[in-house]
Design a protein around this motif. Structure first.
Motif, PDB file in Angstrom:
ATOM      1  N   ILE A   1      40.956  36.108  52.298  1.00  0.00           N
ATOM      2  CA  ILE A   1      39.830  35.488  51.398  1.00  0.00           C
ATOM      3  C   ILE A   1      39.635  34.153  51.836  1.00  0.00           C
ATOM      4  O   ILE A   1      40.619  33.244  51.635  1.00  0.00           O
ATOM      5  CB  ILE A   1      40.144  35.786  49.709  1.00  0.00           C
ATOM      6  N   THR A   2      38.326  33.686  52.202  1.00  0.00           N
ATOM      7  CA  THR A   2      38.203  32.559  52.643  1.00  0.00           C
ATOM      8  C   THR A   2      37.268  31.679  51.644  1.00  0.00           C
ATOM      9  O   THR A   2      37.104  30.376  51.779  1.00  0.00           O
ATOM     10  CB  THR A   2      37.306  32.399  54.012  1.00  0.00           C
ATOM     11  N   ALA A   3      36.761  32.343  50.618  1.00  0.00           N
ATOM     12  CA  ALA A   3      36.207  31.674  49.532  1.00  0.00           C
ATOM     13  C   ALA A   3      36.235  32.720  48.420  1.00  0.00           C
ATOM     14  O   ALA A   3      36.103  33.963  48.387  1.00  0.00           O
ATOM     15  CB  ALA A   3      34.604  31.529  49.752  1.00  0.00           C
ATOM     16  N   ALA A   4      36.904  31.740  47.163  1.00  0.00           N
ATOM     17  CA  ALA A   4      36.926  32.558  45.880  1.00  0.00           C
ATOM     18  C   ALA A   4      36.195  31.665  44.821  1.00  0.00           C
ATOM     19  O   ALA A   4      36.341  30.523  44.612  1.00  0.00           O
ATOM     20  CB  ALA A   4      38.291  32.735  45.414  1.00  0.00           C
ATOM     21  N   ILE A   5      34.881  32.384  44.141  1.00  0.00           N
ATOM     22  CA  ILE A   5      33.859  31.476  43.427  1.00  0.00           C
ATOM     23  C   ILE A   5      33.972  32.346  42.073  1.00  0.00           C
ATOM     24  O   ILE A   5      33.800  33.257  41.929  1.00  0.00           O
ATOM     25  CB  ILE A   5      32.400  31.514  43.868  1.00  0.00           C
ATOM     26  N   ALA A   6      34.300  31.482  40.981  1.00  0.00           N
ATOM     27  CA  ALA A   6      34.389  32.181  39.639  1.00  0.00           C
ATOM     28  C   ALA A   6      33.043  31.886  38.924  1.00  0.00           C
ATOM     29  O   ALA A   6      32.544  30.472  38.923  1.00  0.00           O
ATOM     30  CB  ALA A   6      35.722  31.521  38.969  1.00  0.00           C
ATOM     31  N   VAL A   7      32.587  32.694  38.413  1.00  0.00           N
ATOM     32  CA  VAL A   7      31.214  32.481  37.705  1.00  0.00           C
ATOM     33  C   VAL A   7      31.449  32.890  35.997  1.00  0.00           C
ATOM     34  O   VAL A   7      31.556  34.197  35.747  1.00  0.00           O
ATOM     35  CB  VAL A   7      30.047  33.531  38.187  1.00  0.00           C
ATOM     36  N   ASN A   8      31.305  31.929  35.263  1.00  0.00           N
ATOM     37  CA  ASN A   8      31.296  32.094  33.857  1.00  0.00           C
ATOM     38  C   ASN A   8      32.317  32.972  33.126  1.00  0.00           C
ATOM     39  O   ASN A   8      32.265  34.110  32.538  1.00  0.00           O
ATOM     40  CB  ASN A   8      29.931  32.698  33.273  1.00  0.00           C
ATOM     41  N   GLY A   9      33.711  32.713  33.810  1.00  0.00           N
ATOM     42  CA  GLY A   9      34.705  33.495  33.222  1.00  0.00           C
ATOM     43  C   GLY A   9      36.071  32.485  33.471  1.00  0.00           C
ATOM     44  O   GLY A   9      36.093  31.472  34.322  1.00  0.00           O
ATOM     45  N   THR A  10      37.182  32.870  32.908  1.00  0.00           N
ATOM     46  CA  THR A  10      38.307  31.994  33.187  1.00  0.00           C
ATOM     47  C   THR A  10      39.762  33.176  33.319  1.00  0.00           C
ATOM     48  O   THR A  10      39.419  34.249  33.239  1.00  0.00           O
ATOM     49  CB  THR A  10      38.611  31.310  31.962  1.00  0.00           C
ATOM     50  N   LEU A  11      40.852  32.361  33.840  1.00  0.00           N
ATOM     51  CA  LEU A  11      41.942  32.955  33.853  1.00  0.00           C
ATOM     52  C   LEU A  11      42.633  33.455  32.328  1.00  0.00           C
ATOM     53  O   LEU A  11      43.452  34.565  32.615  1.00  0.00           O
ATOM     54  CB  LEU A  11      42.932  32.376  34.634  1.00  0.00           C
ATOM     55  N   THR A  12      42.255  33.000  31.411  1.00  0.00           N
ATOM     56  CA  THR A  12      42.605  33.532  29.945  1.00  0.00           C
ATOM     57  C   THR A  12      41.370  33.777  29.382  1.00  0.00           C
ATOM     58  O   THR A  12      40.813  33.162  28.571  1.00  0.00           O
ATOM     59  CB  THR A  12      43.454  32.160  29.379  1.00  0.00           C
ATOM     60  N   PRO A  13      40.893  34.791  29.602  1.00  0.00           N
ATOM     61  CA  PRO A  13      39.839  35.465  28.897  1.00  0.00           C
ATOM     62  C   PRO A  13      39.639  35.408  27.484  1.00  0.00           C
ATOM     63  O   PRO A  13      38.432  35.411  27.023  1.00  0.00           O
ATOM     64  CB  PRO A  13      39.566  37.046  29.544  1.00  0.00           C
ATOM     65  N   VAL A  14      40.669  35.552  26.774  1.00  0.00           N
ATOM     66  CA  VAL A  14      40.541  35.622  25.327  1.00  0.00           C
ATOM     67  C   VAL A  14      41.549  34.615  24.830  1.00  0.00           C
ATOM     68  O   VAL A  14      42.790  34.523  24.810  1.00  0.00           O
ATOM     69  CB  VAL A  14      40.983  37.015  24.871  1.00  0.00           C
TER      70      VAL A  14
ATOM     71  N   PHE B   1      54.252  42.884  31.517  1.00  0.00           N
ATOM     72  CA  PHE B   1      54.570  43.157  32.814  1.00  0.00           C
ATOM     73  C   PHE B   1      53.505  42.791  33.771  1.00  0.00           C
ATOM     74  O   PHE B   1      53.766  43.377  35.130  1.00  0.00           O
ATOM     75  CB  PHE B   1      55.123  44.552  32.961  1.00  0.00           C
ATOM     76  N   ALA B   2      52.678  42.254  33.465  1.00  0.00           N
ATOM     77  CA  ALA B   2      51.295  42.035  34.632  1.00  0.00           C
ATOM     78  C   ALA B   2      51.786  41.144  35.657  1.00  0.00           C
ATOM     79  O   ALA B   2      52.734  40.216  35.429  1.00  0.00           O
ATOM     80  CB  ALA B   2      50.343  41.304  33.578  1.00  0.00           C
ATOM     81  N   ASN B   3      51.235  41.233  36.833  1.00  0.00           N
ATOM     82  CA  ASN B   3      51.548  40.298  37.955  1.00  0.00           C
ATOM     83  C   ASN B   3      50.925  38.787  37.677  1.00  0.00           C
ATOM     84  O   ASN B   3      50.120  38.679  36.684  1.00  0.00           O
ATOM     85  CB  ASN B   3      50.383  40.736  39.013  1.00  0.00           C
ATOM     86  N   PRO B   4      51.814  37.902  38.184  1.00  0.00           N
ATOM     87  CA  PRO B   4      51.464  36.590  38.071  1.00  0.00           C
ATOM     88  C   PRO B   4      49.869  36.164  38.730  1.00  0.00           C
ATOM     89  O   PRO B   4      49.353  37.071  39.449  1.00  0.00           O
ATOM     90  CB  PRO B   4      52.131  35.794  39.084  1.00  0.00           C
ATOM     91  N   LYS B   5      49.107  35.641  37.927  1.00  0.00           N
ATOM     92  CA  LYS B   5      47.767  35.379  38.301  1.00  0.00           C
ATOM     93  C   LYS B   5      47.626  34.548  39.576  1.00  0.00           C
ATOM     94  O   LYS B   5      48.272  33.424  39.560  1.00  0.00           O
ATOM     95  CB  LYS B   5      46.852  34.856  37.228  1.00  0.00           C
ATOM     96  N   VAL B   6      46.527  34.887  40.248  1.00  0.00           N
ATOM     97  CA  VAL B   6      46.047  34.290  41.347  1.00  0.00           C
ATOM     98  C   VAL B   6      45.132  33.282  40.843  1.00  0.00           C
ATOM     99  O   VAL B   6      44.200  33.054  40.334  1.00  0.00           O
ATOM    100  CB  VAL B   6      45.308  34.837  42.603  1.00  0.00           C
ATOM    101  N   SER B   7      45.686  31.857  40.779  1.00  0.00           N
ATOM    102  CA  SER B   7      45.008  30.767  40.337  1.00  0.00           C
ATOM    103  C   SER B   7      44.427  29.736  41.299  1.00  0.00           C
ATOM    104  O   SER B   7      43.650  28.802  41.016  1.00  0.00           O
ATOM    105  CB  SER B   7      46.068  29.842  39.528  1.00  0.00           C
ATOM    106  N   ASP B   8      44.241  30.453  42.537  1.00  0.00           N
ATOM    107  CA  ASP B   8      43.898  29.407  43.761  1.00  0.00           C
ATOM    108  C   ASP B   8      42.132  29.770  44.056  1.00  0.00           C
ATOM    109  O   ASP B   8      41.831  30.734  44.952  1.00  0.00           O
ATOM    110  CB  ASP B   8      44.708  29.881  45.100  1.00  0.00           C
ATOM    111  N   TRP B   9      41.376  29.068  43.251  1.00  0.00           N
ATOM    112  CA  TRP B   9      40.040  29.304  43.282  1.00  0.00           C
ATOM    113  C   TRP B   9      39.472  28.335  43.805  1.00  0.00           C
ATOM    114  O   TRP B   9      39.710  27.174  43.619  1.00  0.00           O
ATOM    115  CB  TRP B   9      39.492  29.758  41.844  1.00  0.00           C
ATOM    116  N   ASP B  10      38.281  28.465  44.801  1.00  0.00           N
ATOM    117  CA  ASP B  10      37.517  27.275  45.272  1.00  0.00           C
ATOM    118  C   ASP B  10      36.530  26.461  44.375  1.00  0.00           C
ATOM    119  O   ASP B  10      36.345  25.167  44.550  1.00  0.00           O
ATOM    120  CB  ASP B  10      36.838  27.740  46.569  1.00  0.00           C
ATOM    121  N   ARG B  11      36.007  27.219  43.607  1.00  0.00           N
ATOM    122  CA  ARG B  11      34.846  26.569  42.667  1.00  0.00           C
ATOM    123  C   ARG B  11      34.665  27.405  41.292  1.00  0.00           C
ATOM    124  O   ARG B  11      34.716  28.808  41.452  1.00  0.00           O
ATOM    125  CB  ARG B  11      33.533  26.460  43.369  1.00  0.00           C
TER     126      ARG B  11
END
Length: 465
Positions: free
Chosen positions: A83-96, A161-171
């Protein structure tokens, strides 16, 4: 999780779209980017992806929307290296989350009362206005409301038991009028991540995002090659930038380091060789390697040390602590993620090694943006500074503005054509040259200006890192 290729042309690169809750591939069938296949992922009742389908791709550009941001963060571990770019649009890593996601009461109320009628109401809130709703409903997802209730319950509360979240987002792109994920909550959730706030509701046509943030690298390579013969004579700003970088190198005594016998230097984006020749003269006893997306080695470069490649990918595959110096001029703004690239430069430099970098900053060619409505999305100076890993110390940090004056808008466009890639082609958004000529701003004397905004930095990798 389900997936579908909505464009499958055998490309080396993949645009990977994580859709939101309640979606399928229908609303995203049109999303594409030249040089990339496109795959849509949806249905988060089970977060167990099978990434076999993407194993053949060299590069993946990720756009995740709404609940897809969370789903991607939980599932992309195995493909992160591509992955060379990770763009998050109107969402978060803590959805609720009452402060960093959808408020808990609203989420629980949606799950408790969901049926076909309330689902349509949700889509209207998601879209914000009648025109956007009509556009979305013309390609609406075809999933049963009962299935979507199960999806809501699978997402919240999160399994222990969820995996650790990938928090490395570019924008993170935030819709100011988002009625699902409140914009203020998104801003809190993405503290420390580059943000773009747009006047949009929760639903944003992801073609806009792809056009703005995913680089058409094949087109860039072709244009650089096509403009090679006319580049040097028509790029006074780029030549001035190289001259200024050379002066910075001498002022910071980096030239002494380059002149040491056996020094290994890498230039990225060598182009026609303006910087190459200066570096070569500084290191008569060293080894200068050059990479460029174009197909021809620059003059002044040993052809056996030239590699035609996508440097953003190749540096990720380079062993650590390989080089004593890395130099790149007016290149990294053409990468999907300059931030990741700078981090990779730190990794492949030896302790005490230097990174010499110039780039454009926000506001570059603002006159062209005013006339066309299109701009190459580049960071501002503060955002460039935030990209620098803690393992670097700053030897030099300079900004400079350059102004070119032309008789008329036609001469501006001719300058851009002869200098190569200019960022005017942004996918689905195309503007005619006639329109640009008509709308291009003029000074009181009738002349047309083109402003370049630049930054130069020299960074040294700390010995203890």
């Amino acid at each position: 999780m389900k997936h579908k290729f909505v464009k499958h042309a055998g490309s080396r690169r993949l645009l990977l779209i994580f859709a939101g809750w309640g979606m399928d591939s229908n609303p995203f069938e049109h999303v594409s980017r030249p040089g990339y296949d496109t795959m849509v992922v949806w249905d988060y009742r089970e977060l167990t992806p099978d990434w076999t389908a993407v194993s053949g791709y060299e590069e993946i550009a990720l756009i995740a929307w709404s609940m897809g941001v969370y789903a991607a963060s939980m599932t992309i571990h195995a493909i992160r290296h591509k992955i060379t770019a990770a763009i998050a649009v109107n969402g978060t890593l803590t959805p609720v989350d009452n402060l960093r996601g959808i408020p808990e009461a609203i989420y629980e109320g949606t799950a408790a009362g969901l049926d076909e009628r309330s689902l349509k109401k949700f889509f209207r809130r998601m879209c914000g206005d009648r025109a956007t709703t009509d556009h979305f409903m013309s390609a609406a997802p075809q999933r049963a409301a009962s299935e979507l209730v199960d999806e809501l319950h699978a997402i919240y509360p999160e399994p222990w038991f969820a995996n650790p979240k990938v928090s490395d987002w570019d924008r993170a792109v935030i819709g100011r009028d988002d009625a699902i994920f409140p914009a203020c909550n998104q801003q809190r959730a993405w503290e420390g991540t580059p943000l773009t706030v747009v006047d949009r509701p929760h639903y944003i046509d992801l073609q806009e995002i792809a056009d703005a943030y995913i680089i058409d690298k094949e087109r860039a390579a072709g244009k650089f090659d096509a403009g090679r013969e006319t580049y040097d004579a028509n790029t006074p700003v780029q030549q001035a930038i190289v001259e200024a970088m050379s002066e910075d190198i001498v002022r910071c005594h980096v030239d002494r380091q380059l002149s040491t016998a056996g020094t290994v230097c890498l230039e990225i984006g060598s182009g026609t060789g303006s910087l190459t020749r200066r570096l070569a003269s500084m290191m008569p006893k060293g080894f200068l390697y050059t990479w460029d997306i174009g197909s021809t080695a620059p003059e002044g470069c040993d052809p056996t040390r030239f590699t035609s490649c996508d440097a953003e990918l190749k540096i990720c595959r380079t062993p650590g602590e390989r080089y004593d110096a890395i130099a790149t001029a007016s290149t990294v703004q053409w990468f999907n993620s300059p931030r990741r690239f700078i981090a990779e430069c730190h990794r492949v430099l030896r302790p005490g090694g230097v990174l010499m970098l110039t780039a454009f900053v926000r506001g570059n060619m603002h006159e062209l943006t005013a006339a066309s409505g299109i701009s190459l999305t580049v960071p501002d100076e503060r955002q460039w500074e935030a990209m620098i890993p803690a393992g670097f110390e700053t030897l030099s940090w300079e900004s400079a503005d350059y102004d070119l004056s032309f008789d008329n808008p036609t001469d501006v466009l001719r300058h851009l054509r002869l200098s190569g890639v200019n960022g005017l082609d942004r996918g689905s958004h195309k503007v005619s040259g006639t329109s640009i000529v008509r709308r291009y701003p003029r000074m009181l004397d009738g002349r047309c200006h083109l402003s370049y905004r630049t930054i130069r930095m020299i960074l040294r990798k700390k010995d203890n890192v």
